[in-house]
Scaffold this motif. Sequence first.
Motif, short mmCIF file in Angstrom:
data_model
loop_
_atom_site.label_atom_id
_atom_site.label_comp_id
_atom_site.label_asym_id
_atom_site.label_seq_id
_atom_site.Cartn_x
_atom_site.Cartn_y
_atom_site.Cartn_z
N MET A 127 0.81 -1.22 0.00
CA MET A 127 0.00 0.00 0.00
C MET A 127 0.84 1.27 0.00
O MET A 127 0.37 2.33 -0.37
CB MET A 127 -0.94 0.02 1.21
N HIS A 154 1.02 2.55 -3.47
CA HIS A 154 -0.25 2.82 -4.13
C HIS A 154 -1.24 3.44 -3.14
O HIS A 154 -2.16 2.77 -2.66
CB HIS A 154 -0.84 1.53 -4.70
N GLU A 212 -3.68 5.51 -3.62
CA GLU A 212 -5.05 5.55 -4.12
C GLU A 212 -5.75 4.20 -3.91
O GLU A 212 -6.95 4.14 -3.62
CB GLU A 212 -5.10 5.97 -5.59
N LEU A 213 -5.01 3.12 -4.04
CA LEU A 213 -5.57 1.79 -3.79
C LEU A 213 -5.87 1.62 -2.31
O LEU A 213 -6.91 1.05 -1.94
CB LEU A 213 -4.59 0.71 -4.26
N GLU A 214 -5.01 2.13 -1.44
CA GLU A 214 -5.25 2.07 0.00
C GLU A 214 -6.51 2.84 0.36
O GLU A 214 -7.33 2.38 1.15
CB GLU A 214 -4.06 2.62 0.77
N GLN A 269 -9.07 3.48 -1.62
CA GLN A 269 -10.21 2.74 -2.15
C GLN A 269 -10.55 1.55 -1.27
O GLN A 269 -11.73 1.28 -1.01
CB GLN A 269 -9.91 2.27 -3.59
#
Length: 143
Positions: free
Chosen positions: A63, A66, A68-70, A72
């Motif tokens: 994470m 990333h 933005e993935l975290e 989301q």
Amino acid sequence: MKKRNAGVLLILAGAVLAGIGLYLLRAQVDPEGILLVLPFLCIGAGCGIFGHGVGDLGNWLAMRKHPELERQMRIEKDDERNVAISNRAKAKAFDGMLFVLAALMVSFALMGADMAVVLLLVFAYLFVVGEFIYYLNRYQKEM
């Protein structure tokens, strides 16, 4: 930074606990009583804690690159629909657990298992049902 530190601490604690268990397993010549079980308990708990720490650290490393993935994933975890689905699944599992534990208690009693085992199952069953009744009353008063 906190998640990384917690993961590293869990890894170290798990490794130390598993190492203590392995040492106790090798060092004891004629164990008696609790010392028969203690090394295996330390090894099992240590491996579990170690694995949890590795998972936390791996999640933090993935994470970190990333964000933005975290974000989301945090939104999906806290989503009201997903929370309702999770609570409904837990309720179904609880209903099934009550029947499984009851059948297990009866089968152990009919097989002539040790009374301590049957009583432990009965106490665990009654604890779970008592906890259910407590929270049922508590939530009825709140709503």
